[in-house]
Design an enzyme around this catalytic site. Structure first.
Site, PDB file in Angstrom:
ATOM      1  N   CYS A   1       0.835  -1.211   0.000  1.00 40.52           N
ATOM      2  CA  CYS A   1       0.000   0.000   0.000  1.00 40.52           C
ATOM      3  C   CYS A   1       0.864   1.254   0.000  1.00 40.52           C
ATOM      4  O   CYS A   1       2.085   1.180   0.058  1.00 40.52           O
ATOM      5  CB  CYS A   1      -0.890   0.006   1.239  1.00 40.52           C
TER       6      CYS A   1
HETATM    7  N1  GLN Z   1      -1.471  -6.805   4.015  1.00 40.18           N
HETATM    8  C1  GLN Z   1      -2.266  -5.617   4.000  1.00 40.18           C
HETATM    9  C2  GLN Z   1      -3.591  -5.808   3.298  1.00 40.18           C
HETATM   10  O1  GLN Z   1      -3.885  -6.835   2.808  1.00 40.18           O
HETATM   11  C3  GLN Z   1      -1.517  -4.443   3.421  1.00 40.18           C
HETATM   12  C4  GLN Z   1      -1.272  -4.656   1.972  1.00 40.18           C
HETATM   13  C5  GLN Z   1      -0.307  -3.715   1.382  1.00 40.18           C
HETATM   14  O2  GLN Z   1       0.544  -3.082   2.009  1.00 40.18           O
HETATM   15  N2  GLN Z   1      -0.372  -3.693   0.107  1.00 40.18           N
HETATM   16  O3  GLN Z   1      -4.344  -4.886   3.234  1.00 40.18           O
END
Ligand code: GLN
Length: 235
Positions: A2
Protein backbone atom coordinates in the site's frame (compact mmCIF):
# COMPACT_ATOMS: atom_id res chain seq x y z
CA UNK A 1 2.13 -2.89 -0.92
CA UNK A 2 0.00 0.00 0.00
CA UNK A 3 0.88 3.67 0.03
CA UNK A 4 0.32 5.94 3.02
CA UNK A 5 0.97 9.43 4.36
CA UNK A 6 0.77 11.35 7.61
CA UNK A 7 0.49 15.10 8.10
CA UNK A 8 1.15 16.94 11.36
CA UNK A 9 1.00 20.71 11.49
CA UNK A 10 -1.44 23.50 10.84
CA UNK A 11 -4.87 22.34 9.72
CA UNK A 12 -4.96 21.44 6.04
CA UNK A 13 -7.85 20.10 4.04
CA UNK A 14 -7.95 16.38 3.33
CA UNK A 15 -8.22 17.22 -0.38
CA UNK A 16 -4.99 19.25 -0.29
CA UNK A 17 -3.16 16.30 1.32
CA UNK A 18 -4.69 13.33 -0.51
CA UNK A 19 -6.30 14.41 -3.79
CA UNK A 20 -4.53 17.54 -5.05
CA UNK A 21 -0.77 16.78 -5.02
CA UNK A 22 0.29 15.77 -8.56
CA UNK A 23 1.88 12.50 -7.43
CA UNK A 24 -0.10 12.19 -4.18
CA UNK A 25 -2.21 9.32 -2.85
CA UNK A 26 -4.92 9.69 -5.49
CA UNK A 27 -2.31 9.42 -8.24
CA UNK A 28 -0.54 6.64 -6.31
CA UNK A 29 -3.80 4.66 -6.26
CA UNK A 30 -3.35 4.00 -10.01
CA UNK A 31 0.24 5.02 -10.81
CA UNK A 32 2.59 4.86 -7.82
CA UNK A 33 6.11 5.93 -8.72
CA UNK A 34 8.16 4.03 -6.15
CA UNK A 35 6.07 0.99 -5.28
CA UNK A 36 8.18 -2.17 -5.24
CA UNK A 37 5.43 -4.77 -4.90
CA UNK A 38 1.99 -4.56 -6.46
CA UNK A 39 0.97 -2.39 -9.39
CA UNK A 40 -2.09 -0.40 -8.36
CA UNK A 41 -3.76 0.39 -5.03
CA UNK A 42 -7.37 -0.15 -5.98
CA UNK A 43 -8.65 -2.26 -3.06
CA UNK A 44 -9.85 0.60 -0.93
CA UNK A 45 -8.59 3.60 0.94
CA UNK A 46 -8.94 5.32 4.27
CA UNK A 47 -8.50 8.76 5.76
CA UNK A 48 -8.29 9.31 9.49
CA UNK A 49 -7.79 12.51 11.41
CA UNK A 50 -8.01 14.01 14.87
CA UNK A 51 -10.79 16.59 15.19
CA UNK A 52 -10.62 19.81 17.22
CA UNK A 53 -11.44 17.86 20.40
CA UNK A 54 -8.69 15.33 19.68
CA UNK A 55 -11.16 12.63 18.77
CA UNK A 56 -10.35 10.16 16.00
CA UNK A 57 -12.50 10.39 12.87
CA UNK A 58 -12.25 8.00 9.94
CA UNK A 59 -13.63 7.56 6.46
CA UNK A 60 -12.75 4.23 4.85
CA UNK A 61 -13.93 2.45 1.74
CA UNK A 62 -13.34 -0.81 -0.12
CA UNK A 63 -13.50 0.94 -3.50
CA UNK A 64 -10.77 2.59 -5.57
CA UNK A 65 -10.10 6.15 -4.45
CA UNK A 66 -10.38 7.47 -8.00
CA UNK A 67 -14.09 6.59 -8.18
CA UNK A 68 -15.16 8.26 -4.94
CA UNK A 69 -16.98 11.36 -6.14
CA UNK A 70 -18.78 12.00 -2.83
CA UNK A 71 -15.47 11.92 -0.96
CA UNK A 72 -13.94 14.23 -3.57
CA UNK A 73 -16.82 16.63 -3.00
CA UNK A 74 -16.41 16.78 0.78
CA UNK A 75 -12.61 16.39 1.14
CA UNK A 76 -11.99 20.12 0.49
CA UNK A 77 -14.00 21.05 3.59
CA UNK A 78 -12.61 18.36 5.93
CA UNK A 79 -9.56 19.84 7.61
CA UNK A 80 -7.25 18.78 10.41
CA UNK A 81 -3.72 19.30 11.69
CA UNK A 82 -3.29 15.54 12.14
CA UNK A 83 -4.16 13.33 9.19
CA UNK A 84 -3.25 9.75 8.27
CA UNK A 85 -4.35 8.38 4.89
CA UNK A 86 -3.73 5.23 2.88
CA UNK A 87 -4.62 3.54 -0.39
CA UNK A 88 -4.70 -0.25 -0.38
CA UNK A 89 -3.46 -3.07 -2.56
CA UNK A 90 -4.89 -6.05 -0.70
CA UNK A 91 -2.66 -9.01 0.05
CA UNK A 92 -4.00 -12.25 -1.44
CA UNK A 93 -6.31 -13.99 1.00
CA UNK A 94 -7.15 -10.88 3.02
CA UNK A 95 -10.70 -9.57 3.43
CA UNK A 96 -11.79 -6.92 0.93
CA UNK A 97 -14.27 -4.96 3.00
CA UNK A 98 -13.66 -1.48 4.38
CA UNK A 99 -12.84 -2.72 7.90
CA UNK A 100 -9.60 -4.09 6.42
CA UNK A 101 -8.58 -0.67 5.10
CA UNK A 102 -6.16 1.48 7.09
CA UNK A 103 -6.01 3.54 9.17
CA UNK A 104 -6.70 1.36 12.19
CA UNK A 105 -7.17 2.93 15.59
CA UNK A 106 -7.24 2.29 19.32
CA UNK A 107 -9.14 5.53 19.82
CA UNK A 108 -5.95 7.60 20.19
CA UNK A 109 -3.52 6.46 17.51
CA UNK A 110 -4.16 6.11 13.81
CA UNK A 111 -2.02 3.39 12.20
CA UNK A 112 -1.36 2.25 8.64
CA UNK A 113 0.63 -0.84 7.67
CA UNK A 114 2.27 -1.13 4.28
CA UNK A 115 3.30 -4.73 3.74
CA UNK A 116 2.26 -8.21 4.67
CA UNK A 117 2.80 -10.66 7.46
CA UNK A 118 1.79 -14.28 7.87
CA UNK A 119 -1.13 -14.51 10.26
CA UNK A 120 0.50 -17.64 11.64
CA UNK A 121 3.15 -15.30 13.05
CA UNK A 122 0.52 -13.10 14.69
CA UNK A 123 -1.34 -14.51 17.69
CA UNK A 124 -5.02 -13.64 17.15
CA UNK A 125 -6.41 -10.72 19.12
CA UNK A 126 -10.09 -10.18 19.90
CA UNK A 127 -9.59 -6.40 19.71
CA UNK A 128 -8.33 -6.47 16.11
CA UNK A 129 -10.67 -4.48 13.86
CA UNK A 130 -10.50 -7.04 11.03
CA UNK A 131 -9.03 -10.45 10.30
CA UNK A 132 -6.67 -8.67 7.87
CA UNK A 133 -2.98 -9.11 8.78
CA UNK A 134 -2.55 -5.34 9.09
CA UNK A 135 -5.41 -5.00 11.57
CA UNK A 136 -4.05 -7.81 13.76
CA UNK A 137 -0.58 -6.25 13.62
CA UNK A 138 -2.10 -2.89 14.59
CA UNK A 139 -3.81 -4.48 17.59
CA UNK A 140 -0.46 -5.92 18.72
CA UNK A 141 1.28 -2.56 18.33
CA UNK A 142 -1.47 -0.81 20.32
CA UNK A 143 -1.47 -3.47 23.04
CA UNK A 144 2.30 -3.30 23.52
CA UNK A 145 2.33 0.50 23.29
CA UNK A 146 3.56 2.58 20.39
CA UNK A 147 6.73 3.47 22.32
CA UNK A 148 7.63 -0.23 22.06
CA UNK A 149 6.87 -0.50 18.34
CA UNK A 150 10.45 -1.42 17.41
CA UNK A 151 10.43 -4.37 19.82
CA UNK A 152 7.01 -5.46 18.58
CA UNK A 153 8.15 -5.36 14.95
CA UNK A 154 11.33 -7.26 15.78
CA UNK A 155 9.27 -9.96 17.54
CA UNK A 156 6.95 -10.29 14.54
CA UNK A 157 9.88 -10.35 12.11
CA UNK A 158 11.49 -13.15 14.11
CA UNK A 159 8.28 -15.18 13.76
CA UNK A 160 7.96 -14.33 10.03
CA UNK A 161 11.33 -13.39 8.52
CA UNK A 162 9.63 -12.72 5.15
CA UNK A 163 7.29 -10.09 6.59
CA UNK A 164 7.18 -6.50 5.34
CA UNK A 165 6.33 -4.32 8.30
CA UNK A 166 6.27 -0.68 7.25
CA UNK A 167 4.23 1.37 9.68
CA UNK A 168 3.00 4.95 9.90
CA UNK A 169 1.22 6.28 12.97
CA UNK A 170 0.04 9.52 14.56
CA UNK A 171 -1.74 10.40 17.78
CA UNK A 172 -2.23 14.06 16.86
CA UNK A 173 0.92 15.24 18.65
CA UNK A 174 3.60 13.16 16.92
CA UNK A 175 4.23 10.92 13.95
CA UNK A 176 6.03 7.59 14.27
CA UNK A 177 7.08 5.82 11.06
CA UNK A 178 9.03 2.62 10.63
CA UNK A 179 10.53 1.16 7.45
CA UNK A 180 10.86 -2.63 7.25
CA UNK A 181 10.98 -3.74 3.63
CA UNK A 182 10.22 -0.38 2.03
CA UNK A 183 11.10 3.30 2.42
CA UNK A 184 9.49 6.54 3.53
CA UNK A 185 10.08 10.15 2.52
CA UNK A 186 9.39 13.32 4.46
CA UNK A 187 8.97 16.97 3.66
CA UNK A 188 9.27 19.81 6.15
CA UNK A 189 6.93 22.64 5.23
CA UNK A 190 6.65 26.02 6.98
CA UNK A 191 3.38 24.89 8.61
CA UNK A 192 4.08 21.23 9.31
CA UNK A 193 5.64 17.93 8.32
CA UNK A 194 4.42 15.24 5.93
CA UNK A 195 5.77 11.68 6.00
CA UNK A 196 4.78 9.46 3.04
CA UNK A 197 5.58 6.23 1.23
CA UNK A 198 6.77 8.34 -1.68
CA UNK A 199 7.03 12.07 -2.47
CA UNK A 200 3.78 13.65 -3.65
CA UNK A 201 5.66 15.90 -6.06
CA UNK A 202 9.17 16.61 -7.35
CA UNK A 203 10.04 19.21 -4.71
CA UNK A 204 13.79 18.73 -4.06
CA UNK A 205 13.27 19.27 -0.33
CA UNK A 206 11.85 15.75 0.15
CA UNK A 207 14.21 13.62 2.25
CA UNK A 208 14.27 9.82 1.99
CA UNK A 209 14.18 7.51 4.99
CA UNK A 210 15.91 4.24 4.01
CA UNK A 211 14.74 0.74 4.87
CA UNK A 212 15.06 -0.39 8.52
CA UNK A 213 14.78 3.05 10.06
CA UNK A 214 12.53 4.74 12.57
CA UNK A 215 11.35 8.31 12.00
CA UNK A 216 9.81 10.32 14.79
CA UNK A 217 8.27 13.75 14.36
CA UNK A 218 7.72 15.35 17.75
CA UNK A 219 5.30 17.90 19.15
CA UNK A 220 5.86 21.47 18.04
CA UNK A 221 8.25 23.51 20.24
CA UNK A 222 8.16 27.25 19.45
CA UNK A 223 6.80 26.47 16.00
CA UNK A 224 9.44 23.86 15.11
CA UNK A 225 8.99 20.11 15.25
CA UNK A 226 11.94 17.91 16.25
CA UNK A 227 12.52 15.14 13.70
CA UNK A 228 14.72 12.14 14.42
CA UNK A 229 15.66 9.35 12.03
CA UNK A 230 17.27 6.30 13.64
CA UNK A 231 18.92 3.35 11.95
CA UNK A 232 17.33 0.26 13.50
CA UNK A 233 20.61 -1.61 13.16
CA UNK A 234 21.91 0.75 15.85
CA UNK A 235 19.25 0.07 18.44
N1 GLN B 1 -1.47 -6.80 4.02
C1 GLN B 1 -2.27 -5.62 4.00
C2 GLN B 1 -3.59 -5.81 3.30
O1 GLN B 1 -3.89 -6.84 2.81
C3 GLN B 1 -1.52 -4.44 3.42
C4 GLN B 1 -1.27 -4.66 1.97
C5 GLN B 1 -0.31 -3.72 1.38
O2 GLN B 1 0.54 -3.08 2.01
N2 GLN B 1 -0.37 -3.69 0.11
O3 GLN B 1 -4.34 -4.89 3.23
Amino acid sequence: MCRHLAWLGAPRSVASLVLDPPAGLLHQSYAPRRQKRGVVNADGWGVGFHDDAGQVRRWRSSRPLWGESSFASLAPVLASGSVLAAVRSATIGMPLDETAAAPFTDGTWLLSHNGRVSRAALPPRLDAESTCDSAILAAHVFAAGVDRVVDTVRDVARADPDAYLNLLMTDGTRIVGLTWGDELSYLVEPDGVVVASEPWDDDPRWIDVPDHHLIEVGPSVNGARPISVTDLEDR
